[in-house]
Enzyme design. Structure first.
Site, PDB file in Angstrom:
ATOM      1  N   LEU A  47      31.449 -11.734  57.996  1.00 58.64           N
ATOM      2  CA  LEU A  47      31.133 -11.324  56.622  1.00 58.64           C
ATOM      3  C   LEU A  47      32.194 -10.319  56.179  1.00 58.64           C
ATOM      4  O   LEU A  47      32.478  -9.360  56.898  1.00 58.64           O
ATOM      5  CB  LEU A  47      29.753 -10.662  56.557  1.00 58.64           C
ATOM      6  CG  LEU A  47      28.517 -11.567  56.615  1.00 58.64           C
ATOM      7  CD1 LEU A  47      27.258 -10.723  56.655  1.00 58.64           C
ATOM      8  CD2 LEU A  47      28.472 -12.518  55.437  1.00 58.64           C
ATOM      9  N   ASP A  48      32.787 -10.556  55.014  1.00 66.21           N
ATOM     10  CA  ASP A  48      33.782  -9.628  54.492  1.00 66.21           C
ATOM     11  C   ASP A  48      33.146  -8.275  54.178  1.00 66.21           C
ATOM     12  O   ASP A  48      31.924  -8.191  54.002  1.00 66.21           O
ATOM     13  CB  ASP A  48      34.425 -10.199  53.217  1.00 66.21           C
ATOM     14  CG  ASP A  48      35.349 -11.370  53.517  1.00 66.21           C
ATOM     15  OD1 ASP A  48      35.710 -11.529  54.701  1.00 66.21           O
ATOM     16  OD2 ASP A  48      35.683 -12.119  52.586  1.00 66.21           O
ATOM     17  N   PRO A  49      33.969  -7.207  54.079  1.00 66.62           N
ATOM     18  CA  PRO A  49      33.430  -5.888  53.711  1.00 66.62           C
ATOM     19  C   PRO A  49      32.647  -5.946  52.409  1.00 66.62           C
ATOM     20  O   PRO A  49      33.038  -6.643  51.467  1.00 66.62           O
ATOM     21  CB  PRO A  49      34.695  -5.034  53.556  1.00 66.62           C
ATOM     22  CG  PRO A  49      35.711  -5.694  54.423  1.00 66.62           C
ATOM     23  CD  PRO A  49      35.414  -7.166  54.350  1.00 66.62           C
TER      24      PRO A  49
END
Length: 227
Positions: free
Chosen positions: A19-21
């Site tokens: 999951l991206d930031p």
């Protein structure tokens, strides 16, 4: 995944897709031997709810027409802020539904193959609209067979469950959070084998017809779970 590994004091922990930031939602985590199953989860389909901000006023009919162009096989180059090599690749988008609009904000539900960048889809929709667009918020609502409704918990809830187990000898919350490994193979065909064949297979023997009790239909080259 790092925090879970630290909290449980484990040797191995893996997750089912980065999951991206600032992105929230479903992230299946495998512990110890279950880590081996995470490759199945990471290759499974994903579903997201996304808020896109368009940089100009638009007509709904035009927006729907452009959004529909992204359903099916698309070409994508990962954005600059990504953890993979930036080269053009093909990904399949199964569906895009516009759930709601408010001014220039558009709420969309997107189902796609793993490795599809929602940030890039929003950016490309903006290019076709002629004025630009960007992704404001993103939440993953499904990863393979795991959804928000199935067993989504926060790190805080895990911490509380561990406290209850260690200090109060109450393992009820921990049993709700920790799922058996078999859950990870719910989405693939099964082959049920005889008890006598289990030992031989764990030592590397091939599975032969006499050891098979039952099976679900599957194709050559497809992953199966031996139970």
């Amino acid at each position: 995944a790092y925090w879970v590994k630290k909290m449980f004091n484990l040797n191995k922990v893996g997750h089912g897709g980065t999951l991206d930031p600032k992105v929230t939602g479903v992230l299946p985590i495998g512990m110890e031997n279950a880590t081996k199953l995470m490759s199945l989860i990471s290759k499974a389909g994903k579903e997201y709810v996304c808020i896109m901000q368009v940089h100009c006023d638009y007509k709904m009919d035009e927006l729907k027409e452009i959004v529909n162009q992204f359903i099916g096989e698309i070409y994508q180059r990962p954005p600059v802020r990504s953890s993979v090599k930036r080269r053009t690749r093909k990904r399949r988008v199964y569906s895009i539904d516009i759930l709601e609009t408010e001014g220039r904000l558009v709420l969309m539900k997107i189902a796609s193959e793993p490795g599809t960048y929602m940030r890039k889809i929003c950016h490309d929709i903006g290019i076709l609209l002629g004025c630009g667009a960007h992704m404001r918020e993103l939440r993953r609502t499904r990863s393979g067979i795991f959804t928000e409704d199935s067993n989504l918990v926060t790190l805080h809830e895990i911490s509380e469950a561990l406290y209850m187990y260690k200090h109060c000898k109450d393992e009820s919350d921990l049993r709700r959070i920790l799922l058996p490994m078999e859950f990870a193979v719910c989405g693939i065909p099964k082959v049920v084998i005889d008890d006598d064949a289990v030992n031989a297979i764990t030592y590397g023997a091939t599975l032969n017809a006499p050891g098979v009790v039952a099976f679900q239909n599957f194709k050559k080259g497809e992953n199966v779970a031996i139970m």
